[in-house]
Design an enzyme around this catalytic site. Structure first.
Site, PDB file in Angstrom:
ATOM      1  N   HIS A   7      47.622  45.635  39.385  1.00 11.10           N
ATOM      2  CA  HIS A   7      47.257  45.245  40.745  1.00 11.10           C
ATOM      3  C   HIS A   7      46.515  43.919  40.643  1.00 11.10           C
ATOM      4  O   HIS A   7      45.669  43.751  39.756  1.00 11.10           O
ATOM      5  CB  HIS A   7      46.362  46.323  41.369  1.00 11.10           C
ATOM      6  CG  HIS A   7      46.248  46.216  42.857  1.00 11.10           C
ATOM      7  ND1 HIS A   7      45.558  45.195  43.463  1.00 11.10           N
ATOM      8  CD2 HIS A   7      46.740  46.976  43.846  1.00 11.10           C
ATOM      9  CE1 HIS A   7      45.627  45.352  44.770  1.00 11.10           C
ATOM     10  NE2 HIS A   7      46.349  46.432  45.036  1.00 11.10           N
ATOM     11  N   ARG A  36      45.207  41.092  51.329  1.00 16.54           N
ATOM     12  CA  ARG A  36      46.132  39.949  51.202  1.00 16.54           C
ATOM     13  C   ARG A  36      47.142  39.970  52.340  1.00 16.54           C
ATOM     14  O   ARG A  36      47.510  38.935  52.889  1.00 16.54           O
ATOM     15  CB  ARG A  36      46.843  39.974  49.850  1.00 16.54           C
ATOM     16  CG  ARG A  36      45.953  39.544  48.713  1.00 16.54           C
ATOM     17  CD  ARG A  36      46.710  39.483  47.397  1.00 16.54           C
ATOM     18  NE  ARG A  36      47.158  40.791  46.972  1.00 16.54           N
ATOM     19  CZ  ARG A  36      48.421  41.136  46.790  1.00 16.54           C
ATOM     20  NH1 ARG A  36      49.385  40.272  46.965  1.00 16.54           N
ATOM     21  NH2 ARG A  36      48.722  42.356  46.411  1.00 16.54           N
TER      22      ARG A  36
END
Ligand SMILES: Cc1cc2nc3c(=O)[nH]c(=O)nc-3n(C[C@H](O)[C@H](O)[C@H](O)COP(=O)(O)OP(=O)(O)OC[C@H]3O[C@@H](n4cnc5c(N)ncnc54)[C@H](O)[C@@H]3O)c2cc1C
Length: 569
Positions: free
Chosen positions: A237, A258
């Site tokens: 990640h 994000r």
């Protein structure tokens, strides 16, 4: 053996996969005796509970399962088992409906009253269902309530130590369990065993999964003779929290940050994703963003602590606080104000796409054993899309429960190999009360080797060096010694964990060396290009004592071929 137990369905693991397996087995036949075993606490352990971002499901009329399927295959770079991926995308809307109407989950809704779906990286439609940023707690808590009401037997803080075959060796007949609190062993016999221990890449220096997840399912299945696939495919990640020696280091700051417009900067203030994916920037897939961050850090453009910076402050403090309360709290615990400034992050090992090879009913090559959730491989190919993990564990957990109920109707209880169970117990007891290697030191050494040599950027020389180091660590892991008795002895549990972690690390490194190309999460600096002509194959591994067999088989492109892919943005 201290105790024995007999049941119809023995479920190992109580995340989304294990809980759904229990619910669906029970609802298919309430007469079944179902035992749910968890190394942590049932309903409080595993990664499903940690799911922050949400659950991908096609609900909106303008979206389609074909689009979700294409996103999934494109994200997995065509390595996915397409029939399993199809099962995932067609099953996900059904499971969301079931979770809301039968299990009692509440998901966020928009002003129009419809379930709110948010954007997630790598997807062509906003299809991620969520409950704030604490979606997993909602799902697991409600499932736990349902099983409690149905009188399912729970064995908390009990770890599966080994799968035990029938004396003829032709099927799995149960498992050896260890109650970590009392240190007592139970031999559990069952018509069907469901493996749902959730994988767990904790063999890396920075990793996100729940602490108790140490690859046990892969190790148990491999030792029992199961075929594993795609073990080289390890997802990192991009945004693990970097917080010094805190145990929160490595914990994920969710994808939605994000998705909502969060930006990544290096220590020189450059928005570096412009160099790696100028079109999608931070909304590129995880593999691309994680590798970009790693390369920036390696190139000396990282922060002094070895990270990069994630900034969402431009989205407005109120918006960030309202949309990501869990993330704001998590950052505050280590001294960051997410709403007002950048937070230091590092790539973190997150999800293993590899696992036991299964069919759509969760069967594997070992009769009597079903596998679901992160323990199974093939669904996500070379890279899992954010939001497809909990969809996977619940869709396939449900399927495993239904298959288990059907198998119970067909077969009687098999005899169990007592000698094999005793041998497994003796092996597990060996570290207790003897002088030997320190399991914590071995774990730290393992995590360093894996981070440096089998991490985000790999090459043949590094992988060979890693395999040599891992062979030595495997030998040392057989010679661990811990003080004290069997009750609540964390050092002993660590010794057992390390044996599993080292085995899974070796499988991962061997598969990574075997695949001489770059694809998805597997990046080889000596073979930097994707090579469909040679490597549109799944790497298979199986123990054939004393050797380890490794081979490849072509991916069955049953629904979508790379040449017919149309780019979806
Ligand atoms: C921080 C984090 C955030 C995530 N966010 C998302 C997200 O937003 N969306 C998404 O789709 N996916 C997300 N994922 C991935 C997702 O959590 C997993 O894909 C999925 O939940 C795994 O479910 P599971 O049932 O296979 O395993 P888990 O939920 O991890 O459960 C594993 C269970 O097995 C038990 N266990 C382990 N070893 C043993 C043993 N030896 N014997 C008995 N029991 C054992 C554990 O105690 C636990 O009960 C996230 C993962 C992490 C780590």
């Amino acid at each position: 053996m201290d105790e024995t137990l007999t049941c119809d369905v023995l479920i190992l693991g109580s995340g989304g996969a294990g809980l759904m397996a229990a619910l669906h087995a029970y609802d298919a036949d309430p007469r079944l005796h179902i035992v749910l075993v968890a190394k942590g606490l049932v309903g409080k352990s595993g990664c499903t509970r940690l799911v922050q971002g949400g659950f991908n499901a096609v609900l909106h009329p303008a979206d389609s399962v074909e689009l979700h399927f294409r996103d999934t295959i494109r994200g997995g770079q065509f390595l996915n088992n397409q029939e399993l991926a199809w099962e995932l995308v067609t099953g996900a809307p059904r499971v969301i409906h079931e979770l809301e109407t039968k299990v009692g989950c509440f998901f966020d809704r928009g002003p129009d009253g419809c379930i709110h779906q948010k954007p997630f990286a790598g997807q062509s439609f906003d299809r991620t269902v969520h409950r704030g940023d604490l979606t997993g707690i909602e799902i697991v808590s409600r499932l736990h309530d349902q099983l409690f009401a149905r009188g399912i037997t729970f064995l908390d803080e009990t770890r599966a130590v080994a799968l035990v075959p029938a004396p003829a060796g032709d099927r799995i007949a149960g498992a050896l369990l260890l109650d970590q609190r009392s240190g007592r062993f139970t031999l559990a016999r069952a018509k069907v065993v469901v493996l749902a221990t959730g994988g767990g890449p904790r063999m890396y220096k920075y990793s996100a999964p729940a602490l108790e997840k140490t690859g046990d399912g892969y190790a148990l299945a491999y030792r029992a003779g199961a075929v594993l696939i795609d073990m080289e495919m390890m997802q990192f990640h991009p945004t693990g929290l970097l917080a010094g020696a805190s145990r929160l280091s490595g914990m994920v700051l969710e994808e939605g940050l994000r998705g909502a417009g969060g930006r990544l900067y290096n220590a020189q203030g450059e928005r570096f994703m412009a160099r790696y994916d100028p079109e999608r920037l931070e909304r590129s897939t995880r593999d691309v963003v994680a590798r970009a961050s790693y390369l920036e850090i390696m190139a000396g453009r990282g922060t002094p602590a070895g990270g990069v910076l994630l900034d969402v402050s431009h989205l407005g403090a109120e918006f960030v606080r309202r949309s990501f309360p869990g993330m704001v709290r998590r950052c505050a615990e280590v001294g960051y104000d997410l709403t007002r400034g950048p937070v230091e992050v590092t790539p973190t090992a997150h999800f293993h796409m590899g696992g036991v090879k299964i069919d759509r009913d969760c069967r594997c090559n070992l009769p009597g054993l079903l596998v679901a959730g992160e323990d199974a491989g093939g669904i996500h190919g070379a890279n899992r899309l954010g939001g497809n993990g909990v969809a996977d564990s619940t869709v396939f957990g449900a399927r495993a429960g239904e298959t288990a109920a059907a198998l119970c109707a067909e077969r009687p209880l098999a005899p169990i190999d007592l000698a094999a169970a005793r041998a497994a117990q003796e092996a597990a007891l060996r570290p207790l009360g003897r002088e030997g290697e320190n399991p914590f030191a071995l774990r730290d050494a393992l995590q360093t080797v894996m981070w440096e040599r089998v991490g985000l950027v790999r090459d043949a020389a590094g992988l060979r060096a890693a395999l040599a180091a891992l062979a030595e660590l495997a030998e040392r892991a057989e010679r661990t010694g811990v003080r004290g008795g069997p009750r609540w002895n964390l050092a002993w549990q660590q010794a057992l964990d390390v044996q599993n972690l080292v085995l899974v690390a070796r499988l991962t490194a061997a598969a990574a060396l075997y695949r001489e190309e770059s694809r998805g999460s597997h990046y080889r600096s000596d073979f930097p290009a994707r090579d469909d002509a040679r490597w549109l194959v799944n790497v298979h591994q199986q123990r054939q004592a004393p050797a380890e067999r490794i081979w490849d088989e072509p991916v069955a492109l049953t629904r979508l071929r790379p040449e017919s892919e149309v780019a979806v943005r």
